[in-house]
Scaffold this motif. Structure first.
Motif, PDB file in Angstrom:
ATOM      1  N   ASN A 138      88.939  19.949  44.191  1.00 22.74           N
ATOM      2  CA  ASN A 138      89.779  19.624  43.039  1.00 22.74           C
ATOM      3  C   ASN A 138      89.001  19.419  41.740  1.00 22.74           C
ATOM      4  O   ASN A 138      89.449  18.708  40.846  1.00 22.74           O
ATOM      5  CB  ASN A 138      90.591  18.357  43.347  1.00 22.74           C
ATOM      6  CG  ASN A 138      91.842  18.262  42.530  1.00 22.74           C
ATOM      7  OD1 ASN A 138      92.538  19.252  42.315  1.00 22.74           O
ATOM      8  ND2 ASN A 138      92.156  17.059  42.054  1.00 22.74           N
ATOM      9  N   ASP A 139      87.843  20.043  41.610  1.00 23.80           N
ATOM     10  CA  ASP A 139      86.991  19.791  40.448  1.00 23.80           C
ATOM     11  C   ASP A 139      87.655  20.147  39.125  1.00 23.80           C
ATOM     12  O   ASP A 139      87.356  19.550  38.094  1.00 23.80           O
ATOM     13  CB  ASP A 139      85.669  20.544  40.607  1.00 23.80           C
ATOM     14  CG  ASP A 139      84.888  20.061  41.812  1.00 23.80           C
ATOM     15  OD1 ASP A 139      83.877  19.357  41.638  1.00 23.80           O
ATOM     16  OD2 ASP A 139      85.301  20.354  42.951  1.00 23.80           O
ATOM     17  N   GLY A 141      91.023  20.120  38.998  1.00 29.77           N
ATOM     18  CA  GLY A 141      92.385  19.632  39.182  1.00 29.77           C
ATOM     19  C   GLY A 141      93.326  20.689  39.719  1.00 29.77           C
ATOM     20  O   GLY A 141      94.544  20.592  39.565  1.00 29.77           O
ATOM     21  N   ALA A 169      85.747  15.208  43.060  1.00 31.50           N
ATOM     22  CA  ALA A 169      87.123  15.004  42.587  1.00 31.50           C
ATOM     23  C   ALA A 169      88.132  15.095  43.716  1.00 31.50           C
ATOM     24  O   ALA A 169      89.338  14.956  43.491  1.00 31.50           O
ATOM     25  CB  ALA A 169      87.457  16.024  41.493  1.00 31.50           C
ATOM     26  N   LYS A 220      99.683   9.225  40.435  1.00 27.24           N
ATOM     27  CA  LYS A 220      99.418  10.220  41.475  1.00 27.24           C
ATOM     28  C   LYS A 220     100.731  10.822  41.951  1.00 27.24           C
ATOM     29  O   LYS A 220     101.679  10.104  42.258  1.00 27.24           O
ATOM     30  CB  LYS A 220      98.689   9.550  42.638  1.00 27.24           C
ATOM     31  CG  LYS A 220      98.562  10.383  43.896  1.00 27.24           C
ATOM     32  CD  LYS A 220      97.582  11.534  43.721  1.00 27.24           C
ATOM     33  CE  LYS A 220      97.374  12.284  45.027  1.00 27.24           C
ATOM     34  NZ  LYS A 220      98.579  13.012  45.490  1.00 27.24           N
TER      35      LYS A 220
END
Length: 327
Positions: A138-139, A141, A169, A220
């Motif tokens: 998820n670097d 997103g 991430a 979230k």
């Protein structure tokens, strides 16, 4: 099915077999890096050596008794495609039953990851005989978006983690992928499904948060504290009329228990309708002029205080209703 992770070494594979050989159905997931930067600086191996190691270790795992061998290409998204096709073809011949394509550093955009899956399917010998899997970080997103793009392209096994926890991430979030499939699987994703009981998602998320010590951000998706909370006056008005106006996913579907029936959180953006509903929940019924006066005093408080509690509201009510009578 229980799966054990192993590097492409005999020592790791032996450990996995000792742990899983009595399982009713066992799988080993071995992996090796296939990008030039990983092969040169981490493995200190040539492409030929990597291919030979992968092929021989898959063969070894099958010889021990593993019927399900999942082979992962670490850093596949930064690897030379021709090399990717070649090494996958070799491990399939050696007995791999599932191929996992990893976006290890989370560098891909969804169209890139989907195209990689399409290209692998079109250019790899024996690919039709195995299951394709995806492993996304998820670097940028985009782990959830990339995973869903992979599913659209033909991936049928995905790596996810509860609350999206993972290196740096994090990884693709289980709750996001599961609910995306539940809500859009039939319409957009070709009819895929998971069979997961989604009503346990929220309690499971809370358990993982508690035991891992990794706190969730309030916003979230799916499981955050604010995921089913409405503070804007426009949103609150819509929710009070019909929850579907601003809730695409039902809170009940993921086992989310609201503090109030409609998930309304009073704040400086809230309107008269929401305030009136909250007053009714607290047991107070005001006439229109009383409510109007209370509303503006409430707005003044909300401008100074972020979190408005029931006690704050009761204080406002007492100040409004218990006034000395002037003769």
């Amino acid at each position: 099915m229980i799966c054990g992770l192993a590097r492409s070494t005999k020592e790791d594979i032996d450990r996995a077999w000792e742990s899983l050989k009595y399982a009713k159905t066992s799988m080993i997931h071995m992996f090796i890096a296939t990008s030039d930067i990983h092969m040169k600086y981490k493995l200190n191996m040539s492409r030929e050596q990597v291919v030979e190691r992968a092929r021989s270790m898959v063969t070894y795992a099958r010889s021990l008794g593993f019927k399900h061998v999942r082979f992962g290409l670490e850093d596949a998204t930064r690897s030379d495609k021709e090399f990717v096709y070649r090494i996958i073809g070799e491990v399939i011949k050696a007995g791999a039953t599932c191929i996992c394509v990893a976006d290890t550093v989370g560098c891909n955009l969804p169209n890139e990851f989907a195209q990689l899956i399409v290209d692998i399917k079109a250019n790899t010998l024996g690919i039709k005989n195995v299951i394709l899997a995806g492993h996304c970080h998820n670097d940028l997103g985009l782990a959830t978006a990339n995973t869903l793009a992979g599913i659209c392209a033909g991936v049928r096994q995905v790596d996810v983690t509860i609350n999206g926890i993972g290196e740096r991430a994090g990884n693709a979030s289980l709750e996001e992928i599961v609910m995306a499939i539940k809500c859009r699987g039939e319409e957009v994703l070709g009819g895929v499904y998971t069979g997961i009981n989604t009503k346990h998602i929220f309690t499971t998320s809370n358990m993982v948060e508690e035991y891992s010590g990794v706190k969730l951000q309030p916003h979230k998706a799916i499981v955050g504290a604010n995921a089913f909370t409405h503070e804007s006056g426009i949103h609150q008005d819509g929710i009070l009329k019909n929850k579907g106006t601003y809730e695409f996913i039902s809170a009940e579907d993921v086992g989310f228990i609201r503090a109030s029936e409609h998930g309304i959180k009073l704040g400086k953006l809230s309107g008269r309708h929401a305030l009136n509903i909250k007053m009714l929940e607290l047991g107070y019924n005001f006439e229109e002029k009383q409510l109007e006066d209370l509303f503006w005093r409430f707005k003044s408080m909300a401008g100074r205080k972020k979190n408005i509690t029931d006690d704050d509201l009761r204080t406002l009510i007492l100040n409004e209703t218990i006034q000395p009578q002037i003769a």
